[in-house]
Design an enzyme around this catalytic site. Structure first.
Site, PDB file in Angstrom:
ATOM      1  N   ARG A 178      -7.428  -0.676   1.347  1.00 18.88           N
ATOM      2  CA  ARG A 178      -7.911  -1.978   0.871  1.00 18.88           C
ATOM      3  C   ARG A 178      -8.340  -1.916  -0.593  1.00 18.88           C
ATOM      4  O   ARG A 178      -8.327  -2.933  -1.288  1.00 18.88           O
ATOM      5  CB  ARG A 178      -9.048  -2.466   1.763  1.00 18.88           C
ATOM      6  CG  ARG A 178     -10.290  -1.620   1.752  1.00 18.88           C
ATOM      7  CD  ARG A 178     -11.154  -1.796   2.998  1.00 18.88           C
ATOM      8  NE  ARG A 178     -10.473  -1.311   4.195  1.00 18.88           N
ATOM      9  CZ  ARG A 178     -11.010  -1.320   5.406  1.00 18.88           C
ATOM     10  NH1 ARG A 178     -12.242  -1.778   5.583  1.00 18.88           N
ATOM     11  NH2 ARG A 178     -10.340  -0.867   6.439  1.00 18.88           N
TER      12      ARG A 178
ATOM     13  N   ASP B  64     -12.062   6.870   3.692  1.00 15.78           N
ATOM     14  CA  ASP B  64     -10.847   6.721   4.492  1.00 15.78           C
ATOM     15  C   ASP B  64     -10.471   5.254   4.676  1.00 15.78           C
ATOM     16  O   ASP B  64      -9.460   4.951   5.302  1.00 15.78           O
ATOM     17  CB  ASP B  64     -11.035   7.391   5.854  1.00 15.78           C
ATOM     18  CG  ASP B  64      -9.719   7.607   6.579  1.00 15.78           C
ATOM     19  OD1 ASP B  64      -8.663   7.642   5.909  1.00 15.78           O
ATOM     20  OD2 ASP B  64      -9.729   7.728   7.825  1.00 15.78           O
TER      21      ASP B  64
ATOM     22  N   ASP C  14       1.655   6.746   5.253  1.00 14.46           N
ATOM     23  CA  ASP C  14       0.730   5.736   4.744  1.00 14.46           C
ATOM     24  C   ASP C  14       1.245   5.000   3.512  1.00 14.46           C
ATOM     25  O   ASP C  14       0.540   4.169   2.955  1.00 14.46           O
ATOM     26  CB  ASP C  14      -0.624   6.384   4.451  1.00 14.46           C
ATOM     27  CG  ASP C  14      -1.793   5.475   4.793  1.00 14.46           C
ATOM     28  OD1 ASP C  14      -1.598   4.515   5.551  1.00 14.46           O
ATOM     29  OD2 ASP C  14      -2.904   5.729   4.293  1.00 14.46           O
TER      30      ASP C  14
ATOM     31  N   LYS D 297       0.843  -1.196   0.000  1.00 10.88           N
ATOM     32  CA  LYS D 297       0.000   0.000   0.000  1.00 10.88           C
ATOM     33  C   LYS D 297       0.878   1.246   0.000  1.00 10.88           C
ATOM     34  O   LYS D 297       1.718   1.419   0.884  1.00 10.88           O
ATOM     35  CB  LYS D 297      -0.898   0.002   1.239  1.00 10.88           C
ATOM     36  CG  LYS D 297      -1.705   1.284   1.450  1.00 10.88           C
ATOM     37  CD  LYS D 297      -2.418   1.267   2.801  1.00 10.88           C
ATOM     38  CE  LYS D 297      -3.061   2.613   3.109  1.00 10.88           C
ATOM     39  NZ  LYS D 297      -3.673   2.647   4.460  1.00 10.88           N
TER      40      LYS D 297
ATOM     41  N   LYS E   3     -10.282  13.029   7.705  1.00  5.26           N
ATOM     42  CA  LYS E   3      -9.768  12.740   9.040  1.00  5.26           C
ATOM     43  C   LYS E   3      -9.807  13.999   9.906  1.00  5.26           C
ATOM     44  O   LYS E   3      -9.673  15.117   9.391  1.00  5.26           O
ATOM     45  CB  LYS E   3      -8.316  12.265   8.958  1.00  5.26           C
ATOM     46  CG  LYS E   3      -8.079  10.939   8.275  1.00  5.26           C
ATOM     47  CD  LYS E   3      -6.581  10.637   8.220  1.00  5.26           C
ATOM     48  CE  LYS E   3      -6.282   9.343   7.467  1.00  5.26           C
ATOM     49  NZ  LYS E   3      -6.723   8.163   8.217  1.00  5.26           N
TER      50      LYS E   3
END
Length: 490
Positions: free
Chosen positions: A331, A327, A268, A245, A257
């Site tokens: 996935r 958010d 991230d 990711k 967020k």
């Protein structure tokens, strides 16, 4: 990247080349006899109350041992490889201002020399960042006075380099690390290795149907990228696919967020950095394992073009997903990567992601959550044990499958009515995109492991062992160990 060059010798410690020295010891006074080779040192340490407890570090004046600046670090009462690795790392992290450090192990610790070598390079890394005035530097060279092979040193250097690459990439501010820039950094980092690189831009992603990566990235002015790296030695005995990711900045999209939660979201993309670093280390070491890494890279930004909650996207295999929470984007990009990886029918797939806050709630900040089929998870956990990385087998409960159902699409990416078990929900979602071992409908899925490093990938507290505040490089050592074990078991 600032990483010490490692060498080894069996010459008298500390020698004449170094400008500082470190000795790794066990708990005192019980093991005072292990310091017999260092006249007066046991008494000196007793006089200042140093006990050699795990991670303890002290600078001492010991002219009977050496005229160099001298430090002692403790490995604890029952030292093992992890304790010695951490002790040596703590010493190199703490002993600043010297270019060349000599390291020795007290009697009884000789069998842990390879772990000490790893600790030295892991603790010696430093990201200088963007400060106008630099702090005290760490060593640029380390000589380990121990009976080591050249292979041990090469392995330690490759592992240290891999962890340093992750830390350096994760530390770069998002303003200077767009998806295109991260993709180019990936290509540059393997330019001197037998690794082929293919980069798909937004047009190629659209032409081929990567709806997850494109959907997440459509709100950003910086278009997404997919990077495929392939290391395929002629003597390969197994094919491992890595899927990472790579969200270069995660605002949460329109499911924005809170301000405090957005701080640090340059982190991230750590899963992509880990996958990249793993393939580079494996290629550097020349392991006879075919490894393909898929880096799924994009921003997740709010704008007039961004995904809205309730929108439906189509993943690479044609599966439709209702996006209830923008958010929960990691996935979605991993789904595309898992489908692409599965099409090459590898022997095992490992995905790595800073995926859920739920895993932090479940396991804290040091353990990695490990999901997947039982046999492959057990094999991977054996690798984590081998290199002393904390990890825990997490469940994928069948009863939660119904929570994936959407009223208008094949799946939903988030169950907004029940946020409990969020890490397992994410794992179940990802499993839907792991391919089968054959075209038969009842064929088993390709062996698969999902690593959620949202907690373990970044350390926010005080430094310990070779780990300091910031990105940790978690799981790259385990992935390399897994690959090394794979060719012996194939």
């Amino acid at each position: 990247m600032t990483l010490p060059a490692l060498s080894h010798t069996t010459d008298h410690f500390p020698g004449s080349a170094a400008d500082a020295a470190v000795l790794v010891v066990t708990t005192l006074p019980e093991s005072a006899e292990s310091l017999a080779a260092y006249p007066g040192l046991a008494d000196t340490l007793a006089g200042i109350g140093f006990t050699g407890s795990a991670g303890s570090f002290v600078r001492v004046h010991a002219p009977e041992v050496t005229s160099l600046p001298f430090a002692v670090v403790g490995a604890g009462a029952k030292p093992d490889a992890a304790a010695v690795r951490n002790a040596t790392g703590a010493a190199l992290r703490s002993l600043t201002g010297f270019d060349h450090v000599a390291v020795a192990l007290a009697d009884g610790l000789d069998s842990f020399a390879a772990a000490a070598a790893e600790g030295a390079v892991l603790g010696g890394h430093r990201f200088d960042g963007y400060r106008t005035e630099k702090g005290k530097t760490r060593a640029v060279a380390v000589t380990l006075h121990a009976d080591l092979s050249d292979d041990d040193v090469a392995h330690a250097q490759a592992i240290g380099d891999a962890v340093a690459l992750i830390k350096d990439l994760v530390n770069v501010p998002a303003e200077w690390q767009s998806p295109a820039q991260l993709a180019q950094s990936a290509a540059d980092s393997v330019a001197d290795l037998e690794v082929t690189v293919d980069i798909l831009d937004e047009k190629a992603l659209a032409d081929q149907g990567f709806g997850g990566i494109l959907g997440v990235g459509q709100g950003s002015d910086r278009p997404p990228r997919l990077v495929r790296l392939d290391y395929s030695p002629a003597d390969a005995t197994r094919h491992i696919a890595l899927v990472g990711k790579g969200i270069t900045f995660d605002t949460g999209g329109l499911s924005l967020k809170p301000a405090a939660s957005m701080v640090g979201m340059k982190f991230d993309m750590a899963g992509a950095a880990t996958s990249l670093a793993a393939i580079r280390a494996i290629a550097t070491l020349g392991l006879p394992v075919h490894v393909t890494a898929w880096l799924c890279i994009t921003d997740n930004m709010p704008s007039g073009r961004a995904l809205r909650p309730g929108d439906v996207i189509r993943i690479l295999d044609g599966t439709t997903v209702e996006v209830n929470n923008t958010d929960a984007e990691g996935r979605l990009v991993l789904a595309d990567g898992l489908v692409a990886a599965s099409r090459e029918n590898p022997d095992v797939i490992i995905d790595v992601a800073t995926l859920t806050g739920a895993i932090v709630a479940a396991l804290g900040h040091r353990h990695t959550g490990v999901f997947g089929d039982d046999d492959t998870v057990a094999e991977f956990l054996a690798a984590t044990d081998l290199v002393d990385e904390p990890a825990w087998h997490m469940p994928l409960p069948d009863y939660m499958e119904e929570s994936l159902e959407s009223p208008i699409a094949d799946l939903q990416n988030a169950n907004m009515s029940d946020r409990m078990g969020g890490a397992s929900f994410a794992g179940l979602f990802l499993r839907r995109f792991v391919g089968r071992t054959s075209d038969a409908d009842d064929a088993p899925r390709i062996p698969w492991v999902h690593l959620d490093i949202a907690g373990s990938g970044e350390h926010a507290g005080s430094a310990y062992g070779f780990t300091e505040k910031g990105p940790t490089g978690a799981m790259v050592r385990s992935i390399v160990a897994f690959a090394a074990a794979s060719h012996t078991e194939a």
